[in-house]
Design an enzyme around this catalytic site. Structure first.
Site, short mmCIF file in Angstrom:
data_model
loop_
_atom_site.label_atom_id
_atom_site.label_comp_id
_atom_site.label_asym_id
_atom_site.label_seq_id
_atom_site.Cartn_x
_atom_site.Cartn_y
_atom_site.Cartn_z
N ASP A 198 35.88 62.80 7.42
CA ASP A 198 34.59 63.66 7.48
C ASP A 198 34.63 64.67 6.36
OD1 ASP A 198 32.92 65.71 8.37
OD2 ASP A 198 33.54 65.63 10.23
N CYS A 250 31.57 73.29 18.20
CA CYS A 250 31.43 71.78 18.23
C CYS A 250 32.97 71.27 18.25
CB CYS A 250 30.50 71.34 17.15
SG CYS A 250 28.92 71.75 17.43
N GLN A 288 33.36 69.50 5.50
CA GLN A 288 33.69 71.18 5.19
C GLN A 288 34.56 71.03 3.88
OE1 GLN A 288 32.59 73.91 6.59
NE2 GLN A 288 31.79 72.97 8.45
N1 PLP Z 1 32.06 67.70 10.76
C1 PLP Z 1 32.32 68.95 10.60
C2 PLP Z 1 33.65 69.16 10.07
C3 PLP Z 1 31.57 69.96 10.43
O1 PLP Z 1 31.77 71.13 10.40
C4 PLP Z 1 30.03 69.48 10.66
C5 PLP Z 1 28.95 70.64 10.83
O2 PLP Z 1 29.30 71.84 11.11
C6 PLP Z 1 29.63 68.49 11.08
C7 PLP Z 1 30.64 67.39 10.99
C8 PLP Z 1 28.26 67.84 11.26
O3 PLP Z 1 27.68 67.88 10.29
P1 PLP Z 1 25.97 68.07 10.14
O4 PLP Z 1 25.34 68.89 11.49
O5 PLP Z 1 25.32 68.55 9.00
O6 PLP Z 1 25.51 66.44 10.56
#
Ligand code: PLP
Length: 404
Positions: A199, A363, A202
């Site tokens: 992922d 989140c 960030q």
């Molecule tokens: N993964 C990480 C580490 C994040 O910080 C975020 C968003 O804050 C996401 C996934 C999700 O990203 P998106 O809302 O652009 O799909």
């Protein structure tokens, strides 16, 4: 020479005031502001090129298709993937991970199989796997971390067994700023014959990422966190893996031939791109990537690291300050609490001073449980932030603290 004034001038929103104070925007982890070139590229394309891509013989459709497909090449080059076939456009990191969990789960996971995630994942890298767990009876195994927010690699190795099918981990924690040692983690997973999804939501905005160097099998990121538009993202996948996965959604564009008897699917990457793509957005993403490339990812990295360590130094001197995430390799994110002040109170009062920070669980509720807290205040930096803004933040925190 990092010309911060020139850079800031590219972002009109940074000139605005909030409650009659200059805006200090430190919520970049949630989304970044957009440079003029990105917004103008979108307007310009709507005004002078707009037509649906791939399907038209007419001039505009071909122009729009050229821009859309050139953007795929820009993304490929930005993350150093081997081929444009490995670049799937999605709506964002969240959709990229859902796509992968769904397709990989369908093709390669059965009841009792396991996915390894870490304790510091964003919900978007937990819930898709939990949905799969409900659907197929797979299990989640969780890599623990130290109190400083560093993943325990010896524990990680112990999680592998004959049921491990995939590892899915954050490159950089959106709460702690920890940069995880992805290359090493991929090496360990591959030694067990297990692929890795990273992922990169960030990491991509803050330093150069290289798919061939990391050797991960899949990688997800969002355009809006790297100065591009909302609603666009990328799933990178090694061609040999993407070839083996079934399609995600059905519709136009992802098919070769359709009949009521049998449908055959399009080649990569279109097999995963059902329906009209956000071709205005993909072009704008490419403009954003060109923009950061022009400044230089290494320059952005140095600037933000310097800013983060300056902020850490200044903030640690505040009475009652608790900073969550003190890993050696820490990116441009600082999560904190001061004394007994609730994160929401701190965030609301900082906002009145014109300082935009994020508050809450970010989140990452399992991570909050691990830390034994409900939430934090989070300041996250971008290429346009300055030391003066850090000073304003520090003065603001002190002022709020003095009110309690
Ligand atoms: N993964 C990480 C580490 C994040 O910080 C975020 C968003 O804050 C996401 C996934 C999700 O990203 P998106 O809302 O652009 O799909």
């Amino acid at each position: 020479m990092y010309d911060i004034d020139k850079i800031r001038a590219d972002f009109p929103i940074l000139e605005r005031t909030v409650y009659n104070r200059p805006l200090v925007y430190l919520d970049n982890g949630a989304t970044t502001q957009k440079p003029r070139c990105v917004v103008e590229a979108m307007t310009e394309e709507y005004y002078s090129v707009n037509a649906n891509v791939h399907r038209g013989v007419h001039f505009l459709s071909q122009k729009a298709t050229e821009l859309h497909e050139a953007s795929r090449e820009t993304v490929r080059s930005f993350i150093n993937a081997r081929s444009i076939n490995e670049i799937v456009f999605t709506r964002g990191t969240t959709e990229s991970i859902n796509l992968l969990a769904s397709c990989f789960g369908d093709a390669f996971m059965n009841e009792g199989d396991e996915v390894i995630v870490s304790v510091m994942e964003h919900h978007s890298n937990i819930v898709p796997w939990q949905l799969l767990a409900e659907r197929k009876g797979i299990k989640l195994r969780v890599i623990p971390m130290t109190d400083s927010g560093t993943l325990m690699l010896d524990e990680y190795e112990k999680l592998f067994n004959e049921r491990t099918r995939i590892v899915s981990v954050a490159h950089v924690s959106n709460v702690l700023g920890t940069v995880n040692p992805i290359k090493e983690m991929v090496r360990v997973a591959h030694a067990h014959g297990v692929p890795v999804l990273v992922d990169g939501a960030q990491s991509t905005p803050h330093f150069a990422v290289d798919m061939q160097l990391l050797d991960c099998d899949f990688f997800a990121f969002s355009a809006h966190k790297i100065y591009g538009p909302t609603g666009v993202g990328v799933l990178y996948g090694k061609e040999e893996w993407l070839d083996k996965l079934p399609p995600y959604q059905g519709g136009g564009e992802m098919i070769k031939n359709v009949s009521f008897e049998k449908t055959t699917f399009n080649e990569l990457p279109y097999k995963f791109e059902a329906g009209t793509p956000d071709y205005i957005g993909t072009h704008a993403l490419a403009v954003a990537l060109d923009y950061v490339n022009k400044i230089g990812m290494d320059q952005i990295y140095s600037h933000e690291r310097e800013l983060t360590s300056y902020a850490m130094q200044q903030m640690q001197q505040i009475d009652g300050m608790r900073i969550f995430g003190t890993a050696t390799d820490k990116d441009a994110v600082i999560s904190f609490l001061v004394g007994n002040i609730h994160h929401l109170d701190m965030g609301t009062l900082l906002d009145r001073l014109g300082i935009a920070v994020r508050t809450g669980h970010h989140c990452a509720e399992p991570l909050m449980n691990r830390l034994g807290i409900e939430g934090t205040v989070r300041a996250s930096f971008a290429l346009y932030n300055t030391k003066e803004e850090v000073d304003t933040l520090v003065a603001g925190i002190k002022r709020v603290a003095s009110m309690f």
